[in-house]
Design a protein around this motif. Sequence first.
Motif, mmCIF file in Angstrom:
data_model
loop_
_atom_site.group_PDB
_atom_site.id
_atom_site.type_symbol
_atom_site.label_atom_id
_atom_site.label_comp_id
_atom_site.label_asym_id
_atom_site.label_seq_id
_atom_site.Cartn_x
_atom_site.Cartn_y
_atom_site.Cartn_z
ATOM 1 N N UNK A 82 -8.450 7.877 -1.762
ATOM 2 C CA UNK A 82 -7.996 7.709 -3.684
ATOM 3 C C UNK A 82 -7.034 8.214 -3.874
ATOM 4 N N UNK A 83 -5.399 8.303 -3.173
ATOM 5 C CA UNK A 83 -4.990 9.183 -3.798
ATOM 6 C C UNK A 83 -4.116 8.636 -4.622
ATOM 7 N N UNK A 84 -3.043 8.895 -5.577
ATOM 8 C CA UNK A 84 -2.441 8.847 -6.076
ATOM 9 C C UNK A 84 -0.825 8.463 -5.302
ATOM 10 N N UNK A 103 6.012 20.262 9.637
ATOM 11 C CA UNK A 103 5.928 18.327 10.379
ATOM 12 C C UNK A 103 5.666 17.869 9.395
ATOM 13 N N UNK A 104 6.461 16.924 8.339
ATOM 14 C CA UNK A 104 6.612 16.418 7.514
ATOM 15 C C UNK A 104 5.389 15.643 7.257
ATOM 16 N N UNK A 105 4.931 14.506 8.785
ATOM 17 C CA UNK A 105 3.994 14.094 8.887
ATOM 18 C C UNK A 105 2.902 14.031 8.915
ATOM 19 N N UNK A 106 2.797 15.415 8.983
ATOM 20 C CA UNK A 106 1.309 15.661 9.478
ATOM 21 C C UNK A 106 0.789 16.466 7.728
ATOM 22 N N UNK A 107 2.234 17.141 6.582
ATOM 23 C CA UNK A 107 1.667 17.834 5.826
ATOM 24 C C UNK A 107 1.636 16.632 4.980
ATOM 25 N N UNK A 108 2.779 15.366 4.898
ATOM 26 C CA UNK A 108 1.598 13.670 4.086
ATOM 27 C C UNK A 108 0.742 13.633 4.153
ATOM 28 N N UNK A 109 -0.330 13.763 5.106
ATOM 29 C CA UNK A 109 -1.071 13.302 5.702
ATOM 30 C C UNK A 109 -1.939 14.502 4.718
ATOM 31 N N UNK A 110 -1.362 15.595 5.276
ATOM 32 C CA UNK A 110 -2.399 16.822 3.961
ATOM 33 C C UNK A 110 -2.922 16.633 2.384
ATOM 34 N N UNK A 111 -1.234 15.939 2.278
ATOM 35 C CA UNK A 111 -1.643 15.851 0.797
ATOM 36 C C UNK A 111 -2.397 14.687 0.500
ATOM 37 N N UNK A 112 -2.621 13.614 1.399
ATOM 38 C CA UNK A 112 -2.698 12.562 1.073
ATOM 39 C C UNK A 112 -4.548 13.251 0.936
ATOM 40 N N UNK A 113 -5.287 14.296 2.122
ATOM 41 C CA UNK A 113 -6.315 14.624 1.822
ATOM 42 C C UNK A 113 -6.384 15.249 0.866
ATOM 43 N N UNK A 114 -5.619 16.366 0.411
ATOM 44 C CA UNK A 114 -6.368 17.458 0.084
ATOM 45 C C UNK A 114 -5.689 17.645 -1.019
ATOM 46 N N UNK A 142 5.322 -0.154 9.845
ATOM 47 C CA UNK A 142 6.405 0.606 9.313
ATOM 48 C C UNK A 142 5.131 1.286 8.593
ATOM 49 N N UNK A 143 5.381 2.912 8.817
ATOM 50 C CA UNK A 143 5.038 3.946 8.238
ATOM 51 C C UNK A 143 5.441 3.477 6.550
ATOM 52 N N UNK A 144 5.373 3.044 6.306
ATOM 53 C CA UNK A 144 4.954 2.473 4.438
ATOM 54 C C UNK A 144 3.806 2.111 4.697
ATOM 55 N N UNK A 145 3.598 1.007 4.755
ATOM 56 C CA UNK A 145 2.129 0.344 5.113
ATOM 57 C C UNK A 145 1.047 1.225 5.677
ATOM 58 N N UNK A 146 1.641 1.830 6.579
ATOM 59 C CA UNK A 146 0.666 2.215 6.706
ATOM 60 C C UNK A 146 -0.017 4.131 5.567
ATOM 61 N N UNK A 147 0.731 4.678 5.851
ATOM 62 C CA UNK A 147 0.907 5.012 4.731
ATOM 63 C C UNK A 147 -0.289 4.756 2.599
ATOM 64 N N UNK A 148 0.355 3.727 3.343
ATOM 65 C CA UNK A 148 -0.773 3.119 1.537
ATOM 66 C C UNK A 148 -1.747 2.386 1.935
ATOM 67 N N UNK A 149 -1.980 2.112 3.279
ATOM 68 C CA UNK A 149 -3.754 1.766 3.427
ATOM 69 C C UNK A 149 -4.183 3.736 3.650
ATOM 70 N N UNK A 150 -4.166 4.398 3.827
ATOM 71 C CA UNK A 150 -4.166 5.864 3.487
ATOM 72 C C UNK A 150 -4.853 6.654 2.354
ATOM 73 N N UNK A 151 -3.327 6.110 1.190
ATOM 74 C CA UNK A 151 -3.412 7.094 0.110
ATOM 75 C C UNK A 151 -5.054 5.533 -0.213
ATOM 76 N N UNK A 152 -5.476 4.255 0.038
ATOM 77 C CA UNK A 152 -6.061 3.103 -0.633
ATOM 78 C C UNK A 152 -7.228 4.486 -0.477
ATOM 79 N N UNK A 153 -7.398 4.804 0.795
ATOM 80 C CA UNK A 153 -8.685 5.282 1.730
ATOM 81 C C UNK A 153 -9.469 6.636 0.905
#
Length: 391
Positions: free
Chosen positions: A27-29, A332-343, A14-25
């Motif tokens: 410190x994202x809201x 590219x929504x996938x790359x954009x979502x990761x950018x929101x988390x990291x930036x 699930x991409x949702x579970x992957x996103x959860x881990x990245x957010x925790x890693x």
Amino acid sequence: MTRTSQKADRFTESVIRETFRLAAQHGAINLGQGYPDFACPQELKDAACAAIAADDNQYPMTFGTPALRAAIAEKTARTYPGWAVDPDTELCVTCGATEALVAVTFALLDPGDEVVMFEPWYENYQPNAILAGATARTVRLRAPDWGFDEAELRAAFGPRTKAVFLCHPNNPTGKVYSAEELAVLAELCARWDVVLVVDSIYEHIHYLGPGGYLPPALVPGLEDRTITVNALSKTYAVTGWRVGWTVAPAPLTTAIRKVHDFLTIAAPAPMQAAGVAAMALPDSYYAGLATRYRERRDLLCEALERIGFALRRPDGSYYVLCDSAPLDPARDGTAFAKRLITEAGVSCVPAVSFWRPEHAEEGRSMVRFAFPKRTETLRAAVERLEALTPR
């Protein structure tokens, strides 16, 4: 060499579970995963604690305690006059709506059967069908209002069609199906002798006022061929408690109960006691729930529109599906979502996984935000998003 099944190879984590881990890693809201960050009603906590203190810790009746089944039936009749549910023959309590959907899928579908699904979809539906050996026939919901083309829907039905899966109100689009749309489904299900499976977990989270949500089980022609799936999770802010249920005609419930027994045996006993307390909450609780979620929806959507996202405010559920293309020339929504988390320090979910691979271009630039959060959480997320450097 370790060998895995071809079925497991046909879908990913699930991409949702992957996103959860990245957010925790980072410190994202977390506005990606749909869980509340506020407390559940005190009545539920008191009931769960009392059950544990009373040593209600052993296996309950496999398909649900009599008290919870009676409470669900009573609450259903109170909320939707005319909908009578027999708690002894038409209810099965499960380990959350997730297990309920798996049990329903295995109870209904054999290898070679076909199941109609609407996309973008909640990402669990297709893997469930694959595990059952069934084939998904998809009907696309199209922006901006996320309606379906009736001709496309009719073409999806055939002699091998066994079921239709419907998320109503819809995740991820926020669509609430109209009486007219449900009538079309009723006609087709009757014509082809098909069962309608309704994921109704957001039934009380909609913004259309009294009567705005119509349970398909009350639509003429669907009364005896609808399986309704629900859970405590979303309505009562207890996504970690894992108590769900199905409501269905007795012959279908018998099959669901048999599958459920060999999947998980039973839902947690103390949490079922808390479910009884949940079903006893007054009608004012549900009216207040919708009001509070409307405020959260409007807060987040207004900010996202101001920042530059393209969106339609949802009519139901607690998600908003956005097009990030105005902010992301690469689309590219996938790359954009990761950018929101990291930036920016805010997580959302790239929505491309809500479409079939062959239709992925439709969701390529889309992302989904969840707003079951405290207003201070949403305001903090908005501040971070507003600071994101445009590209």
